[in-house]
Design a protein around this motif. Structure first.
Motif, PDB file in Angstrom:
ATOM      1  N   LEU A  37      10.485  12.088   1.218  1.00  0.00           N
ATOM      2  CA  LEU A  37       9.716  13.087   0.460  1.00  0.00           C
ATOM      3  C   LEU A  37       8.288  12.971   1.029  1.00  0.00           C
ATOM      4  O   LEU A  37       7.545  14.130   0.823  1.00  0.00           O
ATOM      5  CB  LEU A  37       9.706  12.371  -0.985  1.00  0.00           C
ATOM      6  CG  LEU A  37      10.914  12.167  -1.709  1.00  0.00           C
ATOM      7  CD1 LEU A  37      10.767  11.613  -3.060  1.00  0.00           C
ATOM      8  CD2 LEU A  37      11.544  13.734  -1.716  1.00  0.00           C
ATOM      9  N   GLY A  38       7.846  12.080   1.800  1.00  0.00           N
ATOM     10  CA  GLY A  38       6.473  12.260   2.388  1.00  0.00           C
ATOM     11  C   GLY A  38       5.915  10.603   2.467  1.00  0.00           C
ATOM     12  O   GLY A  38       6.897   9.652   2.279  1.00  0.00           O
ATOM     13  N   SER A  39       4.883  10.596   2.935  1.00  0.00           N
ATOM     14  CA  SER A  39       4.219   9.287   3.131  1.00  0.00           C
ATOM     15  C   SER A  39       2.879   9.053   2.341  1.00  0.00           C
ATOM     16  O   SER A  39       2.175  10.167   2.089  1.00  0.00           O
ATOM     17  CB  SER A  39       3.622   9.055   4.593  1.00  0.00           C
ATOM     18  OG  SER A  39       4.729   9.258   5.467  1.00  0.00           O
ATOM     19  N   ILE A  40       2.662   7.892   1.550  1.00  0.00           N
ATOM     20  CA  ILE A  40       1.227   7.597   1.029  1.00  0.00           C
ATOM     21  C   ILE A  40       0.395   6.819   1.707  1.00  0.00           C
ATOM     22  O   ILE A  40       0.905   5.956   2.482  1.00  0.00           O
ATOM     23  CB  ILE A  40       1.620   7.069  -0.173  1.00  0.00           C
ATOM     24  CG1 ILE A  40       2.341   5.759  -0.336  1.00  0.00           C
ATOM     25  CG2 ILE A  40       2.426   8.127  -1.177  1.00  0.00           C
ATOM     26  CD1 ILE A  40       2.335   5.063  -1.739  1.00  0.00           C
ATOM     27  N   PRO A  41      -1.116   6.671   1.719  1.00  0.00           N
ATOM     28  CA  PRO A  41      -1.871   5.870   2.597  1.00  0.00           C
ATOM     29  C   PRO A  41      -1.636   4.550   2.029  1.00  0.00           C
ATOM     30  O   PRO A  41      -1.521   4.133   0.920  1.00  0.00           O
ATOM     31  CB  PRO A  41      -3.286   6.466   2.104  1.00  0.00           C
ATOM     32  CG  PRO A  41      -2.928   7.610   1.454  1.00  0.00           C
ATOM     33  CD  PRO A  41      -1.590   7.839   0.881  1.00  0.00           C
ATOM     34  N   LYS A  42      -1.598   3.580   3.165  1.00  0.00           N
ATOM     35  CA  LYS A  42      -1.456   2.241   3.050  1.00  0.00           C
ATOM     36  C   LYS A  42      -3.050   1.654   3.058  1.00  0.00           C
ATOM     37  O   LYS A  42      -3.496   1.675   4.400  1.00  0.00           O
ATOM     38  CB  LYS A  42      -0.898   1.722   4.265  1.00  0.00           C
ATOM     39  CG  LYS A  42      -0.417   0.109   3.866  1.00  0.00           C
ATOM     40  CD  LYS A  42       0.147  -0.486   4.950  1.00  0.00           C
ATOM     41  CE  LYS A  42       1.462  -0.586   5.505  1.00  0.00           C
ATOM     42  NZ  LYS A  42       2.100  -1.341   6.494  1.00  0.00           N
ATOM     43  N   MET A  43      -3.734   1.680   2.188  1.00  0.00           N
ATOM     44  CA  MET A  43      -5.299   1.300   2.314  1.00  0.00           C
ATOM     45  C   MET A  43      -5.361   0.081   2.291  1.00  0.00           C
ATOM     46  O   MET A  43      -4.420  -0.774   1.948  1.00  0.00           O
ATOM     47  CB  MET A  43      -5.794   1.688   0.702  1.00  0.00           C
ATOM     48  CG  MET A  43      -5.929   3.252   0.505  1.00  0.00           C
ATOM     49  SD  MET A  43      -6.613   3.841  -0.976  1.00  0.00           S
ATOM     50  CE  MET A  43      -8.277   3.296  -0.857  1.00  0.00           C
ATOM     51  N   LYS A  44      -6.726  -0.461   3.125  1.00  0.00           N
ATOM     52  CA  LYS A  44      -7.097  -1.830   3.216  1.00  0.00           C
ATOM     53  C   LYS A  44      -8.138  -2.231   2.325  1.00  0.00           C
ATOM     54  O   LYS A  44      -8.813  -1.187   1.458  1.00  0.00           O
ATOM     55  CB  LYS A  44      -7.584  -1.689   4.786  1.00  0.00           C
ATOM     56  CG  LYS A  44      -6.570  -1.366   5.621  1.00  0.00           C
ATOM     57  CD  LYS A  44      -6.904  -1.728   6.888  1.00  0.00           C
ATOM     58  CE  LYS A  44      -5.897  -1.260   8.089  1.00  0.00           C
ATOM     59  NZ  LYS A  44      -6.207   0.176   8.542  1.00  0.00           N
ATOM     60  N   THR A  45      -8.327  -3.527   2.228  1.00  0.00           N
ATOM     61  CA  THR A  45      -9.096  -4.027   1.244  1.00  0.00           C
ATOM     62  C   THR A  45     -10.503  -3.160   1.268  1.00  0.00           C
ATOM     63  O   THR A  45     -11.239  -2.939   0.454  1.00  0.00           O
ATOM     64  CB  THR A  45      -9.384  -5.465   1.204  1.00  0.00           C
ATOM     65  OG1 THR A  45      -9.677  -5.829   2.445  1.00  0.00           O
ATOM     66  CG2 THR A  45      -8.124  -6.268   0.582  1.00  0.00           C
ATOM     67  N   GLU A  46     -11.034  -2.838   2.497  1.00  0.00           N
ATOM     68  CA  GLU A  46     -12.475  -2.470   2.802  1.00  0.00           C
ATOM     69  C   GLU A  46     -12.560  -1.091   2.496  1.00  0.00           C
ATOM     70  O   GLU A  46     -13.546  -0.484   1.839  1.00  0.00           O
ATOM     71  CB  GLU A  46     -12.978  -2.271   4.354  1.00  0.00           C
ATOM     72  CG  GLU A  46     -11.721  -1.984   5.351  1.00  0.00           C
ATOM     73  CD  GLU A  46     -10.905  -3.022   5.800  1.00  0.00           C
ATOM     74  OE1 GLU A  46     -10.760  -4.239   5.136  1.00  0.00           O
ATOM     75  OE2 GLU A  46     -10.566  -2.874   7.139  1.00  0.00           O
TER      76      GLU A  46
END
Ligand code: NAP
Ligand code: G3P
Length: 485
Positions: A37-46
């Motif tokens: 369906l799509g991709s979501i951001p894999k955020m980092k702690t910073e």
């Protein structure tokens, strides 16, 4: 027609009014067909520090805007949500495999929730208290207690209601003057990001609503322990809820967690009605609801008749695709289907009488009904979050109460009887947040108090109660000189 995100694209997070992506993404698959369906951001702690500081800064202005203005924006969000119901319900269906009719209901219910919240916010009141009702104090001291926001609310929602259970945190937090950081479920994030886009379109100022997506194992502890988070509003499993409560320390929180809701059926009940309620309560959205009926506790004298009626209802359930409106659809992922299968296998091995089911096709578990389930079986105690229902036989109401209360969970329960005295006797004895009499367990209507005890949570959700939980009473005390001395 509003359309922010199209299928198969890289989604972004809303941070201080800007939609921002990252280098790493998580692919979101449709649970029932071979489709990304799509991709979501894999955020980092910073990345998270930036989100929290913008939410903290933006909250100051937001809290100084009048409640009436905040309510207008929420009303606009509700209208936008409704106007886009068709599109949003399809996204929801494709992302979490909820049948199309229930997906439409989720979107409409959410619009109603937001409107009701906007109006409830306008009715929030403080109080003035005179000091002379406490010994030793004179009348010339008065407390003006007013509701003020807590600050930055972290909202964490589960996969099974990514629109509704995100909005049921966001709207009360906003009307109370808080800013919000939404951490949606990974599977459900696309739907939740659409919801947030709608709040933005409606006029929520930059930084007042923000989103964080990524791997909970990487960012979860960081965000829940951040010193600038002033309230955690979590719905999800008891396991994760308990972990967050342990690591987060002294921050106020509301936890709506798992359940093992019992339907207690007494010998004088209208068995046909009880069976109808039980089948729809246990199997809608394939049992992936915290309030699903997860065990039937039946008096022995009517257990055969009740089991036959429930079986009749189970046989009529439709199994197939959410797009066809089937009740039983593929579970959210393979791990969930494997877990339910484990519970079924355990019950069979230990001698439960299987009346129906025990069939699997990929991640679709056919509705499964067991009779004569005993206390040594896992299905008597564990939350399957899938379409399997155990019937446990007891000799009388006293044994039913003891068994119901032995559960580690305490979300809701139901009592089916024509005897109002028995109904209230049992309801008063059950250790749960709410007892339904002659009705299936369910959260709605959303202005009712909704809470769990024991491993089912803490704090009370429900429009007025959620606003109260995310605001606090602040007192300004005035001492007036006497004119008589
Ligand atoms: P879950 O696995 O506990 O996840 C819930 C949310 O918590 C998701 O957004 C998840 O993100 C996030 N999360 C996981 N680990 C985290 C961590 N260490 N720190 C911060 N966040 C973390 O639950 P679920 O599978 O989505 O939902 C099913 C469960 O929720 C069932 O047990 C059900 O009974 C319960 N539930 C309760 C209610 C209620 O009102 N009582 C309502 C609905 C559901 P990721 O998806 O990225 O892991
Ligand atoms: O599992 C979500 C929980 O809040 C139940 O809601 O409306 O299905 O009873 P509902």
């Amino acid at each position: 027609m509003f359309q922010y995100i199209k299928e198969n694209e890289n989604y972004k997070n809303l941070i201080n009014g800007q939609w921002i992506g990252t280098e790493d993404f998580i692919k979101i698959k449709c649970p029932y067909k071979n489709l990304i369906l799509g991709s979501i951001p894999k955020m980092k702690t910073e990345d998270i520090d930036k989100v929290i500081s913008s939410a903290k800064e933006a909250q100051k202005n937001w809290s100084s805007i009048g409640v009436n203005e905040r309510a207008k924006i929420l009303h606009k969000a509700a209208s936008l949500l409704e106007a886009n119901c068709d599109y949003l319900s399809k996204i929801l269906m494709m992302e979490i495999g909820k049948d199309i009719n229930s997906s439409i209901s989720e979107v409409k219910r959410t619009a109603d929730f937001i409107r009701f919240t906007a109006d409830a916010g306008k009715n929030l009141e403080g109080e003035t208290i005179s000091a002379d009702n406490f010994p030793g104090f004179k009348k010339n001291k008065i407390s003006f207690a007013q509701r003020v926001p807590l600050g930055v609310v972290l909202a964490i929602s589960p996969f099974n209601y990514p629109i509704n259970l995100s909005a049921s945190k966001i709207a009360p937090a906003l009307i109370g003057g808080n800013s919000v950081i939404l951490k949606p479920p990974t599977q459900g994030a696309i739907s939740a990001l659409h919801l947030v886009k709608i709040f933005q379109e409606a006029g929520i100022p930059d930084g007042v609503i923000n989103t964080v997506t990524g791997k909970s194992s990487q960012i979860g502890d960081y965000i829940v322990t951040h010193p600038d988070i002033n309230f955690i509003n979590f719905t999800g499993s008891s396991q994760v809820g308990k972990h967050i409560a342990k690591v987060a320390g002294m921050v106020p929180m509301m936890m709506e967690l798992g359940g093992k809701d019992a339907a207690i059926v007494l010998s004088d009940a209208d068995l046909a009605d009880a069976a109808d309620e039980i089948v729809s309560g246990a199997f809608s959205y394939s049992g992936q609801r915290c309030t699903a009926i997860k065990r039937v506790i039946a008096e022995e004298s009517i257990a055969d008749d009740l089991a036959s009626l429930i079986l009749e209802g189970v046989k009529k359930l439709t199994v197939g695709s959410p797009e066809e409106g089937s009740t039983i659809t593929p579970l959210i992922d393979t791990a969930a289907a494997d877990f339910v299968e484990e519970l079924i296998d355990d019950a069979i091995t230990k001698g439960a009488v299987m009346l129906h089911g025990n069939k699997r096709s990929e991640n679709t578990l056919y509705p499964t009904l067991f009779d004569k389930v005993t206390s040594d079986m896992r299905i008597a105690w564990e939350e399957p979050f899938g379409p399997v229902l155990p019937i446990i036989r007891v000799k009388d109401k006293f044994e039913a109460i003891t068994l119901a209360n032995k559960s580690e969970y305490g979300l809701q329960s139901c009592v089916f009887t024509k005897n109002i005295n028995d109904a209230f006797y049992i309801a008063n004895k059950l250790e749960v947040g709410a007892v339904q009499i002659n009705n299936k367990s369910e959260r709605g209507p959303d202005n009712f108090p909704f809470s769990g005890v024991k491993s089912s949570g803490m704090g009370t959700q429900g429009i007025k109660y959620s606003i109260e939980a995310m605001t606090r009473l602040k007192s300004i005390v005035l001492t007036i000189d006497s004119c008589e001395s």
